[in-house]
Design an enzyme around this catalytic site. Structure first.
Site, PDB file in Angstrom:
ATOM      1  CG  ASN A  91      -1.859  -1.179   1.217  1.00 32.29           C
ATOM      2  OD1 ASN A  91      -2.121  -1.770   0.173  1.00 32.29           O
ATOM      3  ND2 ASN A  91      -2.366  -1.547   2.389  1.00 32.29           N
ATOM      4  CG  HIS A 108       4.038  -1.964  -4.632  1.00 34.50           C
ATOM      5  ND1 HIS A 108       2.865  -2.691  -4.687  1.00 34.50           N
ATOM      6  CD2 HIS A 108       5.011  -2.817  -5.046  1.00 34.50           C
ATOM      7  CE1 HIS A 108       3.123  -3.918  -5.126  1.00 34.50           C
ATOM      8  NE2 HIS A 108       4.416  -4.013  -5.339  1.00 34.50           N
TER       9      HIS A 108
END
Length: 232
Positions: A91, A108
């Protein structure tokens, strides 16, 4: 008494109850755009305005979102567990930090970070980024959201893989199991004999690889599991 070393992977499912949509939500932000247009380097090269605006919207949503009981339970585990707890997230919303977690591994990237395509410098992103913002390090007008897009290598893989090789317990929470390399973490953990747990609203693509599966909302399953680990 030895305290187990725990590696936790979280995905979009843990933030869904905080109002942040997943790829699969009908009618949500992702449903309005093709992944190729807003989550690839090629999409950014074609239409940077569309991509910057897309992430401005996501950043505003994340800014207003409130952590749920799943996030706060993991922060409690980090504080109170005597062994290692590495929290890895796919997330980009920052809700783990809002809940009190520290040293979160953002594989990410993060919405609150900007990246220079020219020199690789990172800095705190404004709530609304503009196309062609100048890098504060090299002055090149090549700022972009600090997000790992499809086709790019996730961050911190060496650290994550090293932790998995030492893990006694591996837990995946709110992940689909169809995005690699994260989908392969359970196999790495199993290889070293770790106990594997999946907590998900619906079974993931890799559910058969987990010894313990706990279906349901993260706000319920995660606090219950944390209570088990801490002996409450």
């Amino acid at each position: 008494m030895t305290h187990p070393s725990i590696v936790i992977l979280t995905g979009a499912g843990i933030s869904a109850e905080s109002g942040l949509g997943t790829f699969r939500d009908e009618g949500g932000l992702w449903a309005q755009h093709r992944i190729e247009d807003v989550a690839t380097p090629e999409g950014f090269a074609r239409n940077p305005s569309l991509v910057v605006e897309f992430y401005n919207t996501r950043r505003a949503q994340a800014h207003d979102a409130v952590p749920n009981a799943g996030h706060t339970a993991l922060a409690r585990l980090q504080r109170e567990h005597k062994g290692e707890v590495l929290l890895v997230t796919q997330n980009v919303d920052g809700l783990h930090e809002k809940a009190g977690s520290t040293d979160v591994v953002h594989m990410h990237g993060a919405l609150n970070s900007a990246l220079c395509s020219t020199c690789g410098h990172r800095w705190a992103a404004p709530l609304e980024m503009q196309v062609g913002e100048a890098c504060p390090n090299c002055a090149a007008p090549t700022a972009r959201p600090d997000i790992v897009w499809f086709g790019e290598m996730p961050y911190h893989m060496d650290r994550i893989e090293a932790a998995l090789m030492q893990a006694d317990i591996f837990v995946a929470i709110g992940t689909s199991g169809n995005v690699y390399p994260a989908a392969g973490f359970v196999q790495m953990a199993r290889h070293v004999g770790a106990h594997t747990v999946e907590m998900n609203l619906d079974p993931s693509e890799t559910v058969a690889l987990f010894e313990d599966t706990r279906p349901g909302k993260a706000s319920i399953t995660v606090p219950a599991w944390v209570d088990d680990i801490l002996g409450d």
